[in-house]
Design an enzyme around this catalytic site. Structure first.
Site, short mmCIF file in Angstrom:
data_model
loop_
_atom_site.label_atom_id
_atom_site.label_comp_id
_atom_site.label_asym_id
_atom_site.label_seq_id
_atom_site.Cartn_x
_atom_site.Cartn_y
_atom_site.Cartn_z
N LYS A 24 0.32 -3.85 -9.54
CA LYS A 24 -0.12 -3.96 -8.13
C LYS A 24 -1.56 -4.46 -8.04
O LYS A 24 -1.90 -5.28 -7.18
CB LYS A 24 -0.02 -2.58 -7.44
CG LYS A 24 1.39 -2.03 -7.39
CD LYS A 24 1.44 -0.64 -6.81
CE LYS A 24 0.88 0.44 -7.70
NZ LYS A 24 1.63 0.69 -8.94
N HIS A 49 -5.36 0.93 -11.55
CA HIS A 49 -5.00 -0.46 -11.25
C HIS A 49 -5.91 -1.40 -12.03
O HIS A 49 -7.13 -1.36 -11.88
CB HIS A 49 -5.12 -0.72 -9.75
CG HIS A 49 -4.17 0.11 -8.92
ND1 HIS A 49 -4.10 0.05 -7.57
CD2 HIS A 49 -3.24 1.03 -9.30
CE1 HIS A 49 -3.17 0.88 -7.14
NE2 HIS A 49 -2.64 1.49 -8.17
P1 GDP Z 1 -0.80 -1.03 -11.36
O1 GDP Z 1 -1.04 0.43 -11.49
O2 GDP Z 1 0.49 -1.33 -10.66
O3 GDP Z 1 -1.94 -1.80 -10.77
O4 GDP Z 1 -0.60 -1.57 -12.84
P2 GDP Z 1 -1.50 -1.19 -14.14
O5 GDP Z 1 -2.80 -1.90 -14.01
O6 GDP Z 1 -1.51 0.27 -14.36
O7 GDP Z 1 -0.62 -1.79 -15.31
C1 GDP Z 1 -0.23 -3.14 -15.32
C2 GDP Z 1 -0.71 -3.76 -16.65
O8 GDP Z 1 -0.06 -4.99 -16.84
C3 GDP Z 1 -2.19 -4.07 -16.67
O9 GDP Z 1 -2.66 -3.91 -17.99
C4 GDP Z 1 -2.25 -5.53 -16.25
O10 GDP Z 1 -3.41 -6.20 -16.76
C5 GDP Z 1 -1.00 -6.06 -16.91
N1 GDP Z 1 -0.35 -7.18 -16.21
C6 GDP Z 1 -0.19 -7.37 -14.88
N2 GDP Z 1 0.58 -8.45 -14.64
C7 GDP Z 1 0.90 -8.96 -15.86
C8 GDP Z 1 1.73 -10.05 -16.29
O11 GDP Z 1 2.30 -10.80 -15.51
N3 GDP Z 1 1.83 -10.23 -17.66
C9 GDP Z 1 1.23 -9.44 -18.57
N4 GDP Z 1 1.41 -9.67 -19.87
N5 GDP Z 1 0.46 -8.39 -18.19
C10 GDP Z 1 0.31 -8.15 -16.87
P1 IMO Z 2 -0.39 3.56 -10.24
O1 IMO Z 2 -0.95 3.42 -8.84
C1 IMO Z 2 2.28 5.62 -13.00
C2 IMO Z 2 3.06 9.85 -12.23
C3 IMO Z 2 2.53 10.77 -13.33
C4 IMO Z 2 3.56 11.88 -13.24
C5 IMO Z 2 3.82 11.99 -11.74
C6 IMO Z 2 3.00 13.06 -11.03
O2 IMO Z 2 -1.32 3.19 -11.32
O3 IMO Z 2 0.94 2.85 -10.34
P2 IMO Z 2 0.41 13.25 -10.37
O4 IMO Z 2 -0.81 13.22 -11.22
O5 IMO Z 2 0.47 12.18 -9.33
O6 IMO Z 2 0.71 14.60 -9.80
O7 IMO Z 2 1.62 12.95 -11.41
O8 IMO Z 2 3.49 10.73 -11.19
N1 IMO Z 2 2.06 8.93 -11.66
C7 IMO Z 2 1.96 7.64 -12.00
N2 IMO Z 2 2.62 6.92 -12.92
N3 IMO Z 2 1.37 5.03 -12.22
C8 IMO Z 2 0.71 5.72 -11.27
O9 IMO Z 2 -0.14 5.14 -10.39
C9 IMO Z 2 0.97 7.11 -11.15
N4 IMO Z 2 0.49 8.09 -10.35
C10 IMO Z 2 1.17 9.18 -10.67
O10 IMO Z 2 2.55 10.15 -14.58
O11 IMO Z 2 4.75 11.49 -13.86
MG MG Z 3 -1.41 1.90 -12.92
#
Ligand code: GDP
Ligand code: IMO
Ligand code: MG
Length: 403
Positions: A24, A49
């Site tokens: 995201k 994120h």
């Molecule tokens: P969010 O919580 O939804 O914002 O996602 P996170 O940041 O926790 O995890 C997504 C991971 O995937 C991060 O390390 C990003 O840098 C990486 N990422 C996002 N889009 C892509 C993609 O299209 N390809 C690859 N290889 N990595 C990506």
């Molecule tokens: P983003 O925004 C992935 C999961 C935790 C756990 C459950 C409850 O980065 O996608 P909490 O601490 O919220 O009470 O945990 O929800 N969880 C997530 N997993 N990405 C997240 O956020 C999460 N936020 C909470 O791992 O299973």
């Molecule tokens: Mg995340």
């Protein structure tokens, strides 16, 4: 108006369609350049994120991912639970990078404060559960417990002397959870936060309404994801907030009819961090291979994420809840070396052919190998939602846009 804005309209929302960490942050960072206001609606520092700009990685827990774009208004809405030292640390990191934020940060007076003791209580509740959830231990559940019990402390009180409010909690929290509240530190944290962000606390509902009246555009950054929603997710292995589009609008106090588009973000495969059912979880070598290729380690806790295959049935469920106008299918490049790719469709695990060639960094759909194109088209056909954005790498530029 840019072509992206022509497609998405002035109020768009980005919502995770799986169990979180879909990517995201990256799409919000990309779209942020086109919007005037970027807003987080719900959740707290359980979110992580990640965005990658010119090879440098930035992880945000509370600040919306669009905050790196200078001059954009940033909103932390009423549905948030905010751990003040974490927020201050993020602000300090931005300032160290030369990005000023205070004059464009708008924090809802109705958002709730997460205290350090909420984090401790989170850990105690996890230990007491017969089946632990695997929470992030960021105090999210306990802060929302206080909110629902109407004993929470909202941001609007930051300027008050809250010493007695805190000291009155020491005994009950010790008695109920065996947790020692460090009242002096909590009170100091409140003072530090007031000094730094006191001027940012406002009526964000009014701010957003005025922004819309003035013709400004708004980008809503969802946190967590639909399968973690407190009502509609895989209860009890969920978070404590409403993570759908409707939840985001409620959290911000944006009228539902204001929204013009909603992007559902889904990995081309699937991951889950924490406990709970995962029908398409990979087995054998594949689990580790996906984790390593995808860098699937939690952005908040560093925990290895469980990995598996795309579940289109679940995408259809999340589509029914949110009415996505387009997908951002992320991390297609992670599947580049797979011979066959299992996908859950109509309760059956079908094997689709892989493409065995690199999609990394590609920016046009036509450049994708034929089987990768077919993979995306199958998602579109089965869900009835176009894949407007397709991620081919972590960097800002590594995105196919089909508008
Ligand atoms: P969010 O919580 O939804 O914002 O996602 P996170 O940041 O926790 O995890 C997504 C991971 O995937 C991060 O390390 C990003 O840098 C990486 N990422 C996002 N889009 C892509 C993609 O299209 N390809 C690859 N290889 N990595 C990506
Ligand atoms: P983003 O925004 C992935 C999961 C935790 C756990 C459950 C409850 O980065 O996608 P909490 O601490 O919220 O009470 O945990 O929800 N969880 C997530 N997993 N990405 C997240 O956020 C999460 N936020 C909470 O791992 O299973
Ligand atoms: Mg995340």
């Amino acid at each position: 108006m840019s072509s992206i804005q022509n497609t998405l309209g002035p109020v768009t929302s980005v919502i995770g369609a799986q169990w979180g960490d879909e990517g995201k942050g990256k799409i919000v960072d990309i779209l942020a350049s086109e919007y005037d206001v970027i807003a987080r609606a719900c959740g707290g520092a359980n979110a992580g994120h990640t965005i990658v700009v010119e090879g440098e990685k930035h992880v945000f827990h509370l600040m919306p991912s669009g905050c790196l774009h200078a001059g954009k208004d940033i909103v932390l809405g009423s549905g948030l639970v905010i751990h003040l030292p974490t927020l201050l640390k993020e602000i300090a990191t931005l300032e160290e990078h030369g990005i000023s934020i205070i004059d464009r940060l708008h924090i809802s007076k109705a958002a709730h404060i997460v205290f350090d003791y909420h984090k401790e209580v989170d850990g105690v509740l996890e230990d007491q559960r017969e089946e632990p959830i695997g929470t992030t231990k960021r105090g999210i559940g306990p802060a929302y417990m206080d909110k629902a019990a109407r004993t929470g402390v909202r941001m609007e009180r930051l300027g008050e002397d809250l010493s007695s409010v805190i000291t009155n909690r020491v005994d009950p929290i010790k008695k109920n959870y065996g947790v020692d509240v460090d009242a002096a530190t909590e009170i100091q944290n409140l003072k530090d936060a007031h000094a730094k962000i006191g001027s940012c606390i406002c009526d964000t509902v009014e701010f957003l309404a005025k922004a819309r009246s003035a013709g400004k555009t708004i980008l809503v950054e969802g946190a967590q994801a639909v399968l973690l929603d407190i009502d509609h997710g895989t209860y009890p292995f969920v978070t404590s907030s409403s993570t759908t589009l409707a939840g985001a609008l409620q959290g911000l106090g944006l009228p539902p009819m204001a929204v013009t588009s909603c992007i559902g973000v889904a990995k081309a495969y699937c991951t889950r961090v924490g406990e709970g059912d995962f029908a398409t979880e990979a087995e054998g070598d594949a689990e580790e291979r996906l984790r390593e290729r995808g860098g699937e380690y939690g952005s908040t806790t560093g925990r290895p994420r469980r990995t598996g295959w795309l579940n289109i049935d679940q995408l259809n469920e999340t589509q029914a809840l949110n009415g996505f106008t387009g997908w951002n299918v992320t991390k297609l490049d992670v599947l580049d070396e797979e011979e066959v790719i299992p996908v859950m469709i109509n309760s059956k695990l079908e094997e689709l052919p892989g493409w065995k060639s690199s999609t990394a960094g590609l920016t046009s759909f036509e450049e994708l190998p034929e089987n990768a194109q077919k993979y995306i088209k199958r998602i579109e056909e089965e869900t009835g939602v176009p894949a407007t954005f397709i991620g081919t790498g972590p960097g800002r530029e590594e995105m196919i846009t089909k508008t």
